[in-house]
Structures are given as C-alpha cells and as structure tokens.
Design a protein around this motif. Sequence first.
Motif, PDB file in Angstrom:
ATOM      1  N   PHE A   1      -3.940  -0.204  10.185  1.00  0.00           N
ATOM      2  CA  PHE A   1      -4.097  -1.484  10.868  1.00  0.00           C
ATOM      3  C   PHE A   1      -5.017  -1.184  12.041  1.00  0.00           C
ATOM      4  N   SER A   2      -6.249  -1.526  11.899  1.00  0.00           N
ATOM      5  CA  SER A   2      -7.267  -1.046  12.828  1.00  0.00           C
ATOM      6  C   SER A   2      -7.708  -2.155  13.793  1.00  0.00           C
ATOM      7  N   PRO A   3      -7.437  -1.978  15.091  1.00  0.00           N
ATOM      8  CA  PRO A   3      -7.899  -2.977  16.060  1.00  0.00           C
ATOM      9  C   PRO A   3      -9.404  -2.806  16.274  1.00  0.00           C
TER      10      PRO A   3
ATOM     11  N   LEU B   1       0.828  -1.213   0.000  1.00  0.00           N
ATOM     12  CA  LEU B   1       0.000   0.000   0.000  1.00  0.00           C
ATOM     13  C   LEU B   1       0.862   1.264   0.000  1.00  0.00           C
ATOM     14  N   LYS B   2       1.948   1.236   0.763  1.00  0.00           N
ATOM     15  CA  LYS B   2       2.826   2.417   0.794  1.00  0.00           C
ATOM     16  C   LYS B   2       3.472   2.644  -0.576  1.00  0.00           C
ATOM     17  N   ASP B   3       3.857   1.561  -1.242  1.00  0.00           N
ATOM     18  CA  ASP B   3       4.414   1.697  -2.595  1.00  0.00           C
ATOM     19  C   ASP B   3       3.401   2.295  -3.560  1.00  0.00           C
ATOM     20  N   ARG B   4       2.122   2.060  -3.287  1.00  0.00           N
ATOM     21  CA  ARG B   4       1.077   2.613  -4.163  1.00  0.00           C
ATOM     22  C   ARG B   4       0.632   4.003  -3.708  1.00  0.00           C
ATOM     23  N   GLY B   5       1.348   4.581  -2.766  1.00  0.00           N
ATOM     24  CA  GLY B   5       1.057   5.962  -2.360  1.00  0.00           C
ATOM     25  C   GLY B   5       0.054   6.106  -1.224  1.00  0.00           C
ATOM     26  N   PHE B   6      -0.251   5.018  -0.528  1.00  0.00           N
ATOM     27  CA  PHE B   6      -1.185   5.112   0.610  1.00  0.00           C
ATOM     28  C   PHE B   6      -0.447   5.570   1.867  1.00  0.00           C
ATOM     29  N   ILE B   7      -1.118   6.387   2.658  1.00  0.00           N
ATOM     30  CA  ILE B   7      -0.576   6.898   3.914  1.00  0.00           C
ATOM     31  C   ILE B   7      -1.190   6.101   5.061  1.00  0.00           C
ATOM     32  N   GLU B   8      -0.340   5.677   5.983  1.00  0.00           N
ATOM     33  CA  GLU B   8      -0.852   4.890   7.123  1.00  0.00           C
ATOM     34  C   GLU B   8      -1.361   5.795   8.229  1.00  0.00           C
ATOM     35  N   LEU B   9      -2.596   5.527   8.611  1.00  0.00           N
ATOM     36  CA  LEU B   9      -3.261   6.265   9.683  1.00  0.00           C
ATOM     37  C   LEU B   9      -3.048   5.494  10.992  1.00  0.00           C
ATOM     38  N   PRO B  10      -2.664   6.174  12.066  1.00  0.00           N
ATOM     39  CA  PRO B  10      -2.534   5.446  13.341  1.00  0.00           C
ATOM     40  C   PRO B  10      -3.896   4.914  13.789  1.00  0.00           C
ATOM     41  N   PRO B  11      -3.889   3.805  14.527  1.00  0.00           N
ATOM     42  CA  PRO B  11      -5.169   3.224  14.943  1.00  0.00           C
ATOM     43  C   PRO B  11      -5.940   4.100  15.920  1.00  0.00           C
ATOM     44  N   VAL B  12      -7.262   4.018  15.813  1.00  0.00           N
ATOM     45  CA  VAL B  12      -8.153   4.688  16.768  1.00  0.00           C
ATOM     46  C   VAL B  12      -8.842   3.591  17.564  1.00  0.00           C
ATOM     47  N   ILE B  13      -8.704   3.619  18.873  1.00  0.00           N
ATOM     48  CA  ILE B  13      -9.290   2.549  19.694  1.00  0.00           C
ATOM     49  C   ILE B  13     -10.553   3.010  20.409  1.00  0.00           C
ATOM     50  N   ILE B  14     -10.611   4.280  20.791  1.00  0.00           N
ATOM     51  CA  ILE B  14     -11.847   4.811  21.393  1.00  0.00           C
ATOM     52  C   ILE B  14     -12.255   6.066  20.638  1.00  0.00           C
ATOM     53  N   SER B  15     -13.572   6.263  20.537  1.00  0.00           N
ATOM     54  CA  SER B  15     -14.060   7.405  19.766  1.00  0.00           C
ATOM     55  C   SER B  15     -15.517   7.680  20.142  1.00  0.00           C
TER      56      SER B  15
END
Length: 309
Positions: free
Chosen positions: A92-94, A33-47
Amino acid sequence: MEIEEYGEKFASPFLKKALKIHSDTRRFMSDFLKDRGFIELPPVIISGVTDPLNHPTSRSQIEIYGHIYELTKSMIFHKQLALHIADKIFAFSPNIRLEPEKRKTTGRHLIEFTQIDVEMRNTTREEIMDLGEDLVIYTMKKITEQDGDLLSSLGRKLKIPSKPFKKITFTDAYNEFSDKFEEELSKKAKEPFWIIDIPLKEREFYDREDPKRPGVLLDMDLIYPEGFGEAASGGEREFELNQIYTRIAKKNQKPEQFKWYIEFGKKFGFPKSAGFGIGIERFVRFITGAKRIEDVTPFPKGIGEFFPL
Ligand code: ASP
Ligand code: MG
C-alpha cells in the motif's frame, strides 16, 4: 479548505459509509493478494530515487542530514528490487504527485493518494492482467456481500465484471477518439477494460518495449466504466541494463537521476517481472459512485489549494 469544513465533512453520512467501504476495500485487496502468496512490503515515503512519471509533476524533495530525498511518486523501483527477497510483492504505497492545476476538476486526482502496487517475477503482461482482473472482481464481490446495504443506501448498484476484460490497443483507441479517447471510452463502457500497447513516448522508461515491435510497450492501463476513468497502470519491465540506458536516453533523462536503482541493479540484477498499481481512492470512488475523489477520504489533498489536515 477551512477547518470548519472538516466538521461538515465528518458529519456527512456519505463519508461515514465511504470510509467503511474504503477500509474494507483495503482489507479485501490485501486478503486476495496474501491468499495468492504475495508478501506485503512496508511503504517507502522518502528515497534517493523515485518514479519519474511520464507527465509533468514537479519533484518534491526534502533535505535530511545534508542529503536530498525525494518523496515517493510510486514504489515502482522498490517493488521491482524487492523481488530479490520474494517472488510476489505488494505494497500500500503512499504517493505524492504535484499534479498540474488543470487536473483540479477531473474528480479523480489527489496530490497525496495510496496505490496498491503489485509486482511478480517471471510473469507476462497477460498473466498479470489476469491477476488484476481477479483482484478487482474479488474485491467488488466481497464489498457487495459485506457492504451491500451501504451501497444500496448510496443508491449504488455494482455490476460484477466478467472475465476476460475487453482489450483495445492505444493506437486503435486514439484513431477512433483522438485525445479524449480514455474519457470517451470510459463513458461508453459498462465494465472495466484494458488499453494495451501504449507507445514508448507515452510511458516511463521502465515499461518493457516489445522486442518484436519497436516503439510499442508491453504495458497497459485499466479503465473503469461509467466515466470513472483510469484505474491502474502496469506492464512488463525492462530488465537488461543496455536497454534501460537506451530507454532513459529516449526520454531525454539522465541515468544519474536513477543512480541508486541502477547501481543496485548492476550489482544484484534487475528482476524480470510484471506488475501494476491500482489507486485505492479511485477504486473506492468507483465502488461508491462518488462524484469527487475528495469525498471518499477524510483528509484529502486536492490540487491547487491548501488542505490544513
Ligand atoms: N508505477 C506505475 C504508476 O504508479 C504503476 C506500475 O506500472 O506498476 O503509475
Ligand atoms: Mg497511469
């Protein structure tokens, strides 16, 4: 699960191999995904807002400083809104999903798992399915190259799928096999395939209704072959406020449940996008051929009992 059982589990050669493959699976998916230009978003556990899901899972909430937070069931809303920052997002979303006890023996449900959640602006379902196919194929190829010996020692031989994956509409699948269509089709299949055009009542409000075919959504599920079942869900998204309200009402839900998502969208806009989420533990289970999803992770949280670690 008793503490003694962790000793047995950690000593098992299967877990040792599966964990190495698990770790590499995450690496290769992220690299792709990074090679295809995707940016990794840090996981959100509570919202303040999370995915309602379509099937009944109880809501898990915690109160902090007098405010109610929900534990993430999926990062659907966060990945959509983060498209205001970058056009291609993944995480990578828990996820925590308090699944009903009847799912205890499916071999592919955990109440805590991680999915790789992918979302892209101004994309069609067909384009995002194409990306999903490339992601699955790339990861399976890399695992075969790098961990081929481990796979062989597990007695597992992976067949690299060819593109495009087969597609079957939900209605055709249902008409042929009724309720158990996913299981039946998965057992018969030799390669992963898509179920497309899932009807409105089967899915959450955020998957886009086809403007030309009311009641039919521009969405899909990816299904593994050999009986391993569902791999991913995804689709194009609703992005017009009126339609979002209509869809929420059709699910007999209240806009207040999604207040923070809606308020953000009203102020800054809902991006026009498509995406999908692939469960990592399920993918590793498929790659390794594990009987139960619990076997590919050291600290699984299965359904209906207490797992102390
Ligand atoms: N939010 C979906 C799920 O968790 C995945 C997706 O539609 O992207 O099932
Ligand atoms: Mg799903």
